[in-house]
Design an enzyme around this catalytic site. Structure first.
Site, mmCIF file in Angstrom:
data_model
loop_
_atom_site.group_PDB
_atom_site.id
_atom_site.type_symbol
_atom_site.label_atom_id
_atom_site.label_comp_id
_atom_site.label_asym_id
_atom_site.label_seq_id
_atom_site.Cartn_x
_atom_site.Cartn_y
_atom_site.Cartn_z
ATOM 1 N N ASP A 1 0.840 -1.205 0.000
ATOM 2 C CA ASP A 1 0.000 0.000 0.000
ATOM 3 C C ASP A 1 0.877 1.259 0.000
ATOM 4 O O ASP A 1 2.062 1.203 0.300
ATOM 5 C CB ASP A 1 -0.905 0.021 1.244
ATOM 6 C CG ASP A 1 -0.108 0.071 2.538
ATOM 7 O OD1 ASP A 1 0.798 -0.766 2.714
ATOM 8 O OD2 ASP A 1 -0.353 0.966 3.372
ATOM 9 N N GLU B 1 0.079 -1.074 5.635
ATOM 10 C CA GLU B 1 1.087 -0.645 6.610
ATOM 11 C C GLU B 1 0.925 0.822 6.945
ATOM 12 O O GLU B 1 1.089 1.233 8.090
ATOM 13 C CB GLU B 1 2.487 -0.900 6.046
ATOM 14 C CG GLU B 1 3.612 -0.692 7.039
ATOM 15 C CD GLU B 1 4.223 0.708 7.018
ATOM 16 O OE1 GLU B 1 5.097 0.977 7.846
ATOM 17 O OE2 GLU B 1 3.829 1.539 6.162
ATOM 18 N N GLU B 2 0.591 1.619 5.927
ATOM 19 C CA GLU B 2 0.560 3.074 6.103
ATOM 20 C C GLU B 2 -0.551 3.534 7.035
ATOM 21 O O GLU B 2 -0.539 4.654 7.522
ATOM 22 C CB GLU B 2 0.410 3.775 4.749
ATOM 23 C CG GLU B 2 1.564 3.539 3.783
ATOM 24 C CD GLU B 2 2.840 4.220 4.208
ATOM 25 O OE1 GLU B 2 2.846 4.929 5.243
ATOM 26 O OE2 GLU B 2 3.855 4.039 3.517
ATOM 27 N N HIS C 1 6.067 9.856 1.315
ATOM 28 C CA HIS C 1 4.779 10.535 1.532
ATOM 29 C C HIS C 1 4.789 11.951 0.946
ATOM 30 O O HIS C 1 4.091 12.833 1.417
ATOM 31 C CB HIS C 1 4.391 10.615 3.022
ATOM 32 C CG HIS C 1 4.369 9.287 3.714
ATOM 33 N ND1 HIS C 1 3.897 9.128 4.984
ATOM 34 C CD2 HIS C 1 4.738 8.053 3.284
ATOM 35 C CE1 HIS C 1 3.998 7.846 5.331
ATOM 36 N NE2 HIS C 1 4.515 7.181 4.301
#
Ligand SMILES: [Zn+2]
Length: 405
Positions: free
Chosen positions: A80, A175-176, A380
């Site tokens: 992800d 995970e994020e 990010h």
């Protein structure tokens, strides 16, 4: 197929996690990529390729002939990408033999990568730098890790002459949004220990994370029509504002700490006159220090409740613990990583993580799991980048990890 080509293919699949969803995985694109990866791993000849109903993909690189008695190690990456940035329509650009000039991203000329602002980038003049086009993240976090693991698997499968133990592969969702370890079946994975490939610069080995709790401080007031509230209204928003204002700023805050310094961080408020809650992150590398942070928050919150005639209720939830507490009991895990990095001709760089990884939780679930570099930079962000050379260095380290006896 070179690792860069794999990477460029994976980043085009939109796998942005969705923290408003309760399904697992949280977004359908993650399953699309997992299916593609499962097909690739089968085509490479891996065994036990299994994509479960929650979107966790596991597979095995079988031990080479006569090496079945070696420890089974694991390699983990997440498919992800961060919900903080758009992940649809990623259009990766390879800046071949980058000459050090500003990299202007074409879809938004205000997005500029400058060597002067990014020392990691300045160190890679002459390398093939990969960026997105300006409107999205790149997704090197963590498709760099995915591509590195698949390429290492391909190379190990193609070279029966290289002696290595069995290697388990785990590609995880979400995970994020902090859910990557939730449904990870450690027993089914069956590795003695593992490495997440989800780190930055070449040589990095991370094995100390924060220990983390979250507190929720809720003020209950009394609401009534503001035109007729004299002497009756008790505004929970004012109480919460006073409480936030009393939290330390000059020390013990994200804005003023680094390295091994912990912090107390108010990061989310839900407000109404009747009821206002503030969420506060507690972070420290030493777990015991979280209790001191909690005591500080409790005393500030309680004092404000008394002054404002509100009721304060406080909840504390454990998030994750410093993986080092587990890894200290398994010195062979870090020894192997350091040896692999050196055998790949690199120097281990070890520094504490000011956050957590899936490995923090997996370590406490019985799978000791430090984090290795995969060439992720500016994660990010629209300015996220990696390089072909970083990806290739990570592949070399993973192959050495498998080869070590
Ligand atoms: Zn990541």
């Amino acid at each position: 197929m070179p690792v860069l080509e794999r990477f460029l293919r994976y980043v085009r699949v939109d796998t942005r996690a969705d923290d408003t969803s309760t399904s697992c995985p949280s977004s359908p694109g993650q399953l699309v990529l997992q299916q593609l990866l499962a097909d690739e791993l089968r085509a490479l000849g891996l065994s036990d390729v299994e994509l479960d109903g929650n979107g966790y993909l596991m597979a095995t690189i079988p031990a080479s002939a006569g090496a079945g008695d070696l420890a089974v190690i694991g390699l983990i990456a997440h498919v992800d990408t961060s919900p903080e940035m758009p992940g649809r329509g990623v259009a990766p650009i390879v800046h071949e033999r980058w000459d050090g000039r500003d990299i202007v991203l074409p879809d938004d000329p205000s997005a500029v990568l400058r060597a002067s602002e990014h020392p990691d980038l300045a160190a890679q003049i002459g390398h093939d730098i990969v960026t997105a086009s300006g409107l999205t993240l790149l997704g090197a976090d963590d498709k760099a890790g995915v591509a590195v693991i698949v390429e290492a698997a391909a190379q190990l499968m193609a070279r029966p002459d290289v002696r290595h133990g069995a290697v388990r592969i785990g590609f995880t969702p979400d995970e994020e949004i902090g859910r990557g370890a939730d449904r990870f079946d450690v027993a089914r994975f069956g590795a003695a220990y593992a490495y997440t490939l989800d780190g930055g610069s070449v040589g990095e080995l991370e094995f100390e994370s924060f220990s983390a709790d979250v507190m929720r401080v809720t003020y209950a007031g009394f609401n009534t029509h503001p035109g007729y509230a004299k002497g009756r209204m008790i505004n929970a928003i004012r109480a919460a504002a006073r409480f936030v204002d009393r939290l330390p700023v000059e020390r013990l805050s994200p804005e003023t700490t680094e390295g091994y310094e912990g912090f107390v961080h108010p990061y989310q408020v839900e407000a109404s006159v009747d009821r206002t809650s503030v969420r506060v992150l507690l972070r420290d590398h030493v777990t015991a220090n979280l209790r001191q942070q909690e005591a500080l928050v409790r005393s500030l919150a309680g004092a404000v409740a008394t002054e404002t005639r509100t009721q304060a209720t406080i909840e504390v939830t454990e998030q994750y613990r410093n993986m080092r507490e587990v890894l200290d009991r398994h010195p062979e895990v870090l020894a192997r990583a350091r040896a692999a990095i050196r055998r790949a001709g690199l120097t281990p760089i070890e520094r504490p993580i000011r956050g957590g990884t899936d490995g923090s939780r997996l370590s406490f679930m019985g799978l000791p799991c430090p984090n290795l570099f995969a060439g992720e930079h500016n994660f990010h962000s629209r300015l996220e980048w990696t390089s072909r050379q970083d990806l290739e260095a990570a592949v070399a380290v993973v192959i050495e990890l498998a080869r070590l006896p």
